[in-house]
Write a protein that holds these residues in place. Structure first.
Motif, PDB file in Angstrom:
ATOM      1  N   ASP B 395       0.841  -1.206   0.000  1.00 39.45           N
ATOM      2  CA  ASP B 395       0.000   0.000   0.000  1.00 39.45           C
ATOM      3  C   ASP B 395       0.877   1.258   0.000  1.00 39.45           C
ATOM      4  OD1 ASP B 395      -2.605   1.129   0.137  1.00 39.45           O
ATOM      5  OD2 ASP B 395      -2.158   1.743   2.189  1.00 39.45           O
ATOM      6  N   ALA B 398       2.492   1.711  -3.346  1.00 35.40           N
ATOM      7  CA  ALA B 398       1.496   2.185  -4.321  1.00 35.40           C
ATOM      8  C   ALA B 398       1.191   3.666  -4.107  1.00 35.40           C
ATOM      9  CB  ALA B 398       0.223   1.363  -4.206  1.00 35.40           C
ATOM     10  N   SER B 399       1.327   4.128  -2.865  1.00 38.51           N
ATOM     11  CA  SER B 399       0.975   5.521  -2.568  1.00 38.51           C
ATOM     12  C   SER B 399       1.874   6.525  -3.294  1.00 38.51           C
ATOM     13  CB  SER B 399       1.051   5.778  -1.052  1.00 38.51           C
ATOM     14  OG  SER B 399       2.397   5.781  -0.620  1.00 38.51           O
ATOM     15  N   LYS B 441      -3.801  -5.885  -6.694  1.00 34.91           N
ATOM     16  CA  LYS B 441      -4.869  -4.950  -6.294  1.00 34.91           C
ATOM     17  C   LYS B 441      -4.551  -3.540  -6.778  1.00 34.91           C
ATOM     18  CE  LYS B 441      -6.151  -7.282  -1.982  1.00 34.91           C
ATOM     19  NZ  LYS B 441      -6.001  -7.201  -0.509  1.00 34.91           N
ATOM     20  N   ARG B 442      -3.285  -3.220  -6.850  1.00 34.92           N
ATOM     21  CA  ARG B 442      -2.883  -1.840  -7.165  1.00 34.92           C
ATOM     22  C   ARG B 442      -2.095  -1.702  -8.468  1.00 34.92           C
ATOM     23  NH1 ARG B 442      -3.035   1.911  -3.261  1.00 34.92           N
ATOM     24  NH2 ARG B 442      -4.269   1.314  -1.468  1.00 34.92           N
ATOM     25  N   PRO B 463       1.454   0.962 -12.030  1.00 37.29           N
ATOM     26  CA  PRO B 463       0.184   1.231 -11.360  1.00 37.29           C
ATOM     27  C   PRO B 463      -0.998   1.022 -12.305  1.00 37.29           C
ATOM     28  CG  PRO B 463       1.657   3.151 -11.268  1.00 37.29           C
ATOM     29  CD  PRO B 463       2.292   2.164 -12.164  1.00 37.29           C
ATOM     30  N   SER B 466      -6.551   4.676 -12.327  1.00 35.00           N
ATOM     31  CA  SER B 466      -7.416   4.869 -11.169  1.00 35.00           C
ATOM     32  C   SER B 466      -8.762   4.190 -11.349  1.00 35.00           C
ATOM     33  CB  SER B 466      -7.594   6.355 -10.883  1.00 35.00           C
ATOM     34  OG  SER B 466      -8.012   6.993 -12.058  1.00 35.00           O
ATOM     35  N   VAL B 469      -8.455   0.537 -10.478  1.00 35.71           N
ATOM     36  CA  VAL B 469      -8.331   0.278  -9.042  1.00 35.71           C
ATOM     37  C   VAL B 469      -9.706   0.325  -8.391  1.00 35.71           C
ATOM     38  CG1 VAL B 469      -7.396   1.158  -6.872  1.00 35.71           C
ATOM     39  CG2 VAL B 469      -5.969   1.130  -8.911  1.00 35.71           C
TER      40      VAL B 469
END
Lengths: 61, 471
Positions: B395, B398-399, B441-442, B463, B466, B469
């Motif tokens: 996470d 990914a941020s 997931k990302r 990535p 959006s 996701v």
């Protein structure tokens, strides 16, 4: 030229130190300074550097 | 109205702001008058030409008029932008020493030309890769005859004492400077020193004597700056002090002890086996496209940073091992490398927002958006030694919003076995299957390659958009 003060307090000790390590001339400066600060007699009056500065009145004893 | 940088407020006469990817400095009439004189002086022109001071030019009145400035500001300077801002508590010993020497050199030349720097903060120096540059032209003022160097104490607290502490006592200055943004006081410095350290260069005068003088002059009611001038203080005394400080700092050394990480890549057999394959994988991803900013987390000796730097404007190479970062900095500085910035960063506890209202010094993640994050030989330390859940790590990666290169050592890996040998294996989330599930997931997994040692796998992940996701 007017003195330019920093935006933080440089601390009196750190300023005196610069004179102390400044060789013989510096020792003389510190001597004069201490005479002014602690003994008073024959002391050098601080120079006024701005027309905005008002001499501090020291009451006679 | 212009919004000034949240870290630029201490000096009211010169404030920095950002606009349209440019860095600007607003000057009051007082600081504009000083700039006009300094800009004409050969010392400033020479230092700017040599790269020691950031390239700066004044905007024309027409250009400046397009900025809505508060009334007290009358002119604007434009500075070359520093690609990634770093702070002294992220620098290695050699980097802070370089900043101190640069400061002393600029100050010495300024004093000879009738100017002085009104503060002595290492935050006024930044690094473009391993090349240091002084950025605070607002610090330059005219030197009044007979005026002492007001910033000497600040120089000691933020540069000299931290360097002496690490050089003489092996105490890392970074956690101290991170906790105390004003630096280390003379009194605190002396509490770290042993009696025999008083005989080591710089300790007695700058530490003990300064501390004693500060203690004994606290009750003074008059201005020492003014009184010293009237007692005959001379500019030559500042020059002598600067010479002594320069000689002192030049001689300071910190020889890092060998740590388990300093020869990690060449001493451990499984690492040596994988070197070639890892280098090829990283090179293949990096040459795919040119990137502005790459982060190498857990960079060790910087091997992969060097590969990435061939195809990037800047690689920020981070490691918590100070010895590794110092070695890397020294290597890069010798080569005058300007595209790799080495920083001491503990990734499980990276630099937070600090200072007034938490806005003065930005947290690491807020200082740049990396297009690629390399996370090689790191995730097992975060999960198994740092006890951070694996989904949290993914996470976090990914941020950043960029691509990642990730190396995953399985529980069959010798380093993973070493990390688990004396503790309960509670890490049910630490598996290749779970990693892939969390990544998906990302990210989209662009490529994946098992390494020759047999227990490690490399991933290149990009990535998801959006919308993907959200689905």
């Amino acid at each position: 030229m007017n003195l330019t003060f920093a935006y933080f307090d440089p601390s009196a000790g750190s300023l005196l130190l610069q004179a102390l390590v400044g060789g013989f001339g510096g020792i003389v400066v510190v001597g004069r300074y201490l005479w002014t600060q602690y003994l008073g007699s024959g002391a050098t009056q601080p120079a006024l550097t701005s027309s905005h500065e008002i001499p501090v009145h020291i009451p006679s004893r | 109205m212009i919004q000034f940088d949240s870290g630029s407020f201490r000096d009211r006469t010169s404030r920095v702001f950002l606009r349209d990817n440019g860095v600007f400095r607003a000057l009051t009439a007082e600081s504009k008058a000083i700039w006009n004189k300094a800009a004409q002086s050969s010392f400033l022109q020479n230092l700017m030409a040599s790269g020691l001071i950031v390239e700066t030019e004044e905007l024309s009145a027409d250009q400046a008029s397009s900025f809505l400035l508060p009334a007290e500001f009358v002119a604007i300077l434009s500075h070359r932008r520093i690609p990634f801002v770093s702070y002294p508590y992220e620098w290695s010993f050699g980097m802070l020493r370089r900043a101190a020497l640069d400061h002393l050199q600029i100050l010495t030349e300024a004093v000879r030309s009738g100017f002085i720097l009104k503060d002595a903060s290492p935050y006024n120096v930044q690094f473009c890769g391993a090349q240091s540059v002084f950025i605070d032209l607002g610090s330059l003022i005219e030197l009044a005859p007979g005026e002492p160097w007001s910033a000497y104490r600040q120089f000691c607290e933020l540069m000299l004492f931290p360097l002496l502490l690490q050089s003489y006592r092996g105490v890392h200055f970074q956690p101290l400077l991170r906790a105390q943004l004003e630096g280390i006081s003379a009194k605190q410095f002396m509490q770290w020193m042993r009696w025999r350290d008083l005989f080591r260069p710089g300790v007695f005068v700058n530490g003990w004597l300064q501390s004693a003088l500060e203690r004994n002059t606290q009750s003074l009611s008059t201005s020492t700056v003014r009184d010293l001038r009237s007692s005959g203080f001379h500019t030559s005394m500042i020059e002598r002090m600067l010479q002594k400080l320069t000689r002192l700092v030049e001689k300071l050394k910190w020889t890092p002890a060998r740590t388990q990480w300093t020869a990690y890549d060449t001493t451990l057999p499984h690492v040596a086996d994988d070197l070639q394959a890892k280098s090829e994988f990283v090179a293949a991803v990096c040459r795919n496209k040119h990137r502005h900013l790459v982060w190498d987390l857990g960079c060790n000796d910087g091997r992969y940073s060097i590969i990435a730097a061939e195809h990037a404007d800047l690689v920020v190479a981070m490691d918590q091992d100070h010895a590794c970062i110092e070695h890397l900095y020294q290597t890069l500085a010798t080569k005058k490398q300007s595209t790799i910035l080495p920083l001491c960063v503990e990734l499980a506890n990276s630099s937070p927002a600090l200072g007034w209202r938490g806005r003065e010094r930005k947290r690491l993640e807020d200082r740049g958006r990396p297009e690629l994050v390399m996370c090689l030989g790191l995730i097992h330390h975060l999960v198994l030694a740092g006890n951070i859940p694996l989904p949290e790590v993914i996470d976090w990666l990914a941020s950043f919003g960029g691509e990642i290169i990730l190396e995953f050592p399985s529980k069959d890996d010798s380093m993973v076995k070493a990390l688990l040998r004396n503790k309960r294996d509670q890490y049910t989330d630490y598996s290749l299957e779970r990693l892939e599930a969390e990544l998906l997931k990302r990210f989209d997994i662009s490529s994946c390659r098992p390494l020759p040692s047999g227990a490690r796998t490399l991933f290149h992940a990009v990535p998801k958009t959006s919308s993907a996701v959200t689905e």
